[in-house]
Design a protein around this motif. Sequence first.
Motif, mmCIF file in Angstrom:
data_model
loop_
_atom_site.group_PDB
_atom_site.id
_atom_site.type_symbol
_atom_site.label_atom_id
_atom_site.label_comp_id
_atom_site.label_asym_id
_atom_site.label_seq_id
_atom_site.Cartn_x
_atom_site.Cartn_y
_atom_site.Cartn_z
ATOM 1 N N PRO A 1 0.821 -1.205 0.000
ATOM 2 C CA PRO A 1 0.000 0.000 0.000
ATOM 3 C C PRO A 1 0.859 1.261 0.000
ATOM 4 O O PRO A 1 2.072 1.198 0.230
ATOM 5 C CB PRO A 1 -0.783 -0.136 1.311
ATOM 6 C CG PRO A 1 0.062 -0.988 2.182
ATOM 7 C CD PRO A 1 0.779 -1.924 1.272
ATOM 8 N N GLY A 2 0.210 2.403 -0.224
ATOM 9 C CA GLY A 2 0.903 3.680 -0.175
ATOM 10 C C GLY A 2 1.309 4.038 1.241
ATOM 11 O O GLY A 2 1.044 3.293 2.196
ATOM 12 N N VAL B 1 -3.993 -4.802 4.084
ATOM 13 C CA VAL B 1 -5.175 -4.590 3.244
ATOM 14 C C VAL B 1 -5.667 -5.932 2.717
ATOM 15 O O VAL B 1 -4.946 -6.622 1.993
ATOM 16 C CB VAL B 1 -4.845 -3.636 2.070
ATOM 17 C CG1 VAL B 1 -6.092 -3.369 1.232
ATOM 18 C CG2 VAL B 1 -4.258 -2.329 2.601
ATOM 19 N N PHE B 2 -6.877 -6.290 3.129
ATOM 20 C CA PHE B 2 -7.502 -7.498 2.590
ATOM 21 C C PHE B 2 -8.253 -7.080 1.339
ATOM 22 O O PHE B 2 -9.223 -6.327 1.391
ATOM 23 C CB PHE B 2 -8.463 -8.111 3.616
ATOM 24 C CG PHE B 2 -7.783 -8.980 4.637
ATOM 25 C CD1 PHE B 2 -6.424 -8.920 4.856
ATOM 26 C CD2 PHE B 2 -8.529 -9.894 5.391
ATOM 27 C CE1 PHE B 2 -5.795 -9.725 5.800
ATOM 28 C CE2 PHE B 2 -7.919 -10.710 6.339
ATOM 29 C CZ PHE B 2 -6.556 -10.622 6.539
ATOM 30 N N HIS B 3 -7.783 -7.570 0.234
ATOM 31 C CA HIS B 3 -8.258 -7.080 -1.050
ATOM 32 C C HIS B 3 -8.466 -8.268 -1.976
ATOM 33 O O HIS B 3 -7.502 -8.870 -2.430
ATOM 34 C CB HIS B 3 -7.194 -6.119 -1.616
ATOM 35 C CG HIS B 3 -7.452 -5.731 -3.025
ATOM 36 N ND1 HIS B 3 -6.476 -5.571 -3.948
ATOM 37 C CD2 HIS B 3 -8.619 -5.475 -3.667
ATOM 38 C CE1 HIS B 3 -7.003 -5.229 -5.102
ATOM 39 N NE2 HIS B 3 -8.295 -5.168 -4.957
ATOM 40 N N ASP B 4 -9.720 -8.586 -2.212
ATOM 41 C CA ASP B 4 -10.071 -9.789 -2.958
ATOM 42 C C ASP B 4 -9.312 -10.970 -2.369
ATOM 43 O O ASP B 4 -9.370 -11.157 -1.165
ATOM 44 C CB ASP B 4 -9.851 -9.563 -4.457
ATOM 45 C CG ASP B 4 -10.969 -8.628 -4.996
ATOM 46 O OD1 ASP B 4 -12.003 -8.506 -4.320
ATOM 47 O OD2 ASP B 4 -10.801 -8.029 -6.057
ATOM 48 N N MET B 5 -8.601 -11.745 -3.119
ATOM 49 C CA MET B 5 -7.954 -12.910 -2.514
ATOM 50 C C MET B 5 -6.520 -12.624 -2.078
ATOM 51 O O MET B 5 -5.738 -13.565 -1.853
ATOM 52 C CB MET B 5 -7.979 -14.085 -3.490
ATOM 53 C CG MET B 5 -9.370 -14.588 -3.814
ATOM 54 S SD MET B 5 -10.311 -15.169 -2.374
ATOM 55 C CE MET B 5 -9.687 -16.860 -2.245
ATOM 56 N N ILE C 1 -3.487 -10.143 0.265
ATOM 57 C CA ILE C 1 -3.137 -9.224 1.343
ATOM 58 C C ILE C 1 -2.115 -8.247 0.761
ATOM 59 O O ILE C 1 -1.046 -8.672 0.305
ATOM 60 C CB ILE C 1 -2.533 -9.985 2.539
ATOM 61 C CG1 ILE C 1 -3.558 -10.985 3.094
ATOM 62 C CG2 ILE C 1 -2.067 -9.015 3.611
ATOM 63 C CD1 ILE C 1 -3.027 -11.856 4.216
ATOM 64 N N ASN C 2 -2.467 -6.990 0.713
ATOM 65 C CA ASN C 2 -1.597 -5.975 0.101
ATOM 66 C C ASN C 2 -1.205 -6.372 -1.323
ATOM 67 O O ASN C 2 -0.053 -6.211 -1.733
ATOM 68 C CB ASN C 2 -0.359 -5.740 0.971
ATOM 69 C CG ASN C 2 -0.708 -5.159 2.326
ATOM 70 O OD1 ASN C 2 -1.883 -5.019 2.668
ATOM 71 N ND2 ASN C 2 0.292 -4.809 3.118
#
Lengths: 342, 342, 342
Positions: free
Chosen positions: A75-76, A194-198, A200-201
Amino acid sequence: MDDTVDRPRSAFSRRSLIAAGTAGLAVPAIGAGVALTGGTAKAFAGVTKKITIYAEALPGGLFGYGLEPGKATVPGPLLEMYEGDTLEITLVNTTTQRLSIHPHGVDYSTDSDGSPFNDSFNDPGETRTYVWRSREMFAAAGRRFMPGSAGYWHYHDHAMGTDHGTGGVAKGLYGGLIVRRRGDILPDKQFTVVFHDMTINNRMAPNTPMFEANLGQRVEWVAIGHGNLFHTFHLHAHRWVDNRTGMLESVSDPSPTIDNKDLNPGSSFGFQVLAGEGVGPGAWMYHCHVQNHSDTGMSGVFLVRNADGTMPPGAQEAIDRFRGHTHTTTTSKTNDAHGGHG
Amino acid sequence: MDDTVDRPRSAFSRRSLIAAGTAGLAVPAIGAGVALTGGTAKAFAGVTKKITIYAEALPGGLFGYGLEPGKATVPGPLLEMYEGDTLEITLVNTTTQRLSIHPHGVDYSTDSDGSPFNDSFNDPGETRTYVWRSREMFAAAGRRFMPGSAGYWHYHDHAMGTDHGTGGVAKGLYGGLIVRRRGDILPDKQFTVVFHDMTINNRMAPNTPMFEANLGQRVEWVAIGHGNLFHTFHLHAHRWVDNRTGMLESVSDPSPTIDNKDLNPGSSFGFQVLAGEGVGPGAWMYHCHVQNHSDTGMSGVFLVRNADGTMPPGAQEAIDRFRGHTHTTTTSKTNDAHGGHG
Amino acid sequence: MDDTVDRPRSAFSRRSLIAAGTAGLAVPAIGAGVALTGGTAKAFAGVTKKITIYAEALPGGLFGYGLEPGKATVPGPLLEMYEGDTLEITLVNTTTQRLSIHPHGVDYSTDSDGSPFNDSFNDPGETRTYVWRSREMFAAAGRRFMPGSAGYWHYHDHAMGTDHGTGGVAKGLYGGLIVRRRGDILPDKQFTVVFHDMTINNRMAPNTPMFEANLGQRVEWVAIGHGNLFHTFHLHAHRWVDNRTGMLESVSDPSPTIDNKDLNPGSSFGFQVLAGEGVGPGAWMYHCHVQNHSDTGMSGVFLVRNADGTMPPGAQEAIDRFRGHTHTTTTSKTNDAHGGHG
């Protein structure tokens, strides 16, 4: 490590931008049992901090935000401010796509909305300024207060791919944002997850972030959800209070203590733990508790080293098992010694 | 009934294991409006309770935990302890598969993690001891406290099938765990309800658990989520506070009152209601409120009998309709009398 | 607008039904720091309000509830009552299908359950009375209280199509229900927003409700989830406290402030914001933050006009872009001026 911020107590690292408040300003004591003489919170004259963020294309089709050219990450950067302060962000779009930066939790005018809906975005190559303000709670009526801005928030693109920034979010244009109340306890280290679709980051096991701390360090987690799927964030051997800070705000704070929390698109929360407190050092898992999500890559390692920074017994072996991760097999311990995580 | 614990007030049944605290130890009064003289919670010297749990294969391809050989159930026994106490669990694996027991909410060292990641599991036929510790809240800084262990938690396999125990959880290796603060109100009856994929306690309507209580009994629900799907738990005609205990902790407790709550994999919550209070006895539904989940089997009956234990008017008819459950038809009341639930 | 209730301060519109309490009855002050002399909340002798609701077929295969014949809407009328009051609802079923009305949060006997399970529904053409009672909190033990009925609740069909009312809910038979504590702050306007499968109030963008208020008006949102999918509700440029009222109940209220919340089937929450407060007037988006839900129609406009009701600069252009909504294209600002939202 892109997702970790190290910082000495009472200071903020270069990566962790604070719109610092005027030193020495007293904060009224707040807590259960305190007599409310005035009924209103004391207003604070905040400061304005100006930063530049560079949105850049990254290898593998990703995009990231960074505080210097060529330094974008996924992530940023974790951004921070105190209630009352203002963050003025000059966003440089170095890419060939439309994009923006849209914050949660803070105040902004329509021209800083970051949405095509409000004509608020950067065309390819364009530089544009977004202003995020924050505020303290203020009296509503009776004993009630309209909330201030304090919280564990986040920011993300709201313009690439679709009007909701689905393309930008999918490719990594997201990060954490913390607004603190004066008096909040500062951590030693900070992790953004960040949990993002399948993923992590935007990574899958065994390439998910390994977060590290020494035994007893005060570690702050900022957890953010994105994408199209629902998730639950679980951390082994540590727990937190499901309230604003993750700590009990008084002995009469009614909030539950949890170690597993829904982390769905657009939501965020944060908390602090003392690394290994009461459980000892070691390699501890964090993972999505949706079983087929954890099995197919949504897990990672929280490595709690000894207080002196050395590796505790068994930790390297656990990490090695994790890196040899084969998610679906059932293997006995005898084989584990030379085999994979499973 | 496997999912129900009956207990006389102030006592714990054989099924409901408490690591009981030393009698007579005073607990500091806690609540809004109480002057905090010390600012710290009083430490408590806990006791250690040793139990043996048997993991066994069950008919229908299920597996269960039990407190005696041949007595395994789905869900497993509801375990309880007070903050400060320790539970030492000797897990006997009577099966031919790798398995473990992994708790939420309590303290454990890496060798009690219950995960293959930490080489912490039982090989087939193996006996292994897991130690779960708990603690009271302790001062952080200012008026804040790091949380204690009190909560409505759960335990489950973390080793069968995959590294995350997906196979064991799928087959029934899960149960409830309560850590209480001293002074918490004890219930008359306890129900464990696990929303797990399209089932409740691995059963589908009309074979889901029928929970029973007499009018006015204090009933404690422990709700747990598992598997791959998202759910919402709804109970008819009863409601609870969305905080640690399910009750308002004071008249100024800001927590909302709810009767429907997300119950997703790895999460758990609990609450107490007075059976039929304000609504009267009768057969009340509990169900997942995701419509196609309730329609295809995720519903059950909470039977509130009259105070003397007799059946209230209409309850048996409702249960009969439920047992003749045909989920998708629309039938008029005339037909209902001799027809199915729908 | 069907989903909006306009009301002068201290009064309730025809659409917003209050089971009004006896005027002049004092309410005990409640809040942190207040000395609890008695330890119990003062009981209140409530009033009973009788209303008639008409369930009707609507164009497009929808069904709705209305307070007058021919006036049914989706969602149905926002109902309100004070804790302690009773609502006696005569439901007239003008349709050819079995249906009912089932409330969340309030007290009802089995014959007002609204479920076929309890033989509680209206046959086609049938009129039937349902009684909803409410109550204030009452002492449990120690300093704890069993909760009262106050909350942001909802009602819905529980009989059409299936035993759980899946057919009725799918077609629009749902609405909001508010139970207030005496002393709660009343809003100037009220919006009901139902996230239901891929729709908002059974509509998709750009036909989703446009909620309107003037700068500074106190606006109450009642958010309800229905159907088979999970959602997250996000409102731009406004935030609320995740507790009973959406406001901090005292300066020591530990609840987090959020602007994105899970809104899953059967759940509901509510909050008040001051329209445009701290951010100014303008067209602000509200949307599901699950990316493919927002992209395919789950977004709408919260139009904050100037304090005098006139349109702020840029708002009409934003609305025009929204109405020309094409969800998947990426367009530069140059084209946006004459093109669609995206």
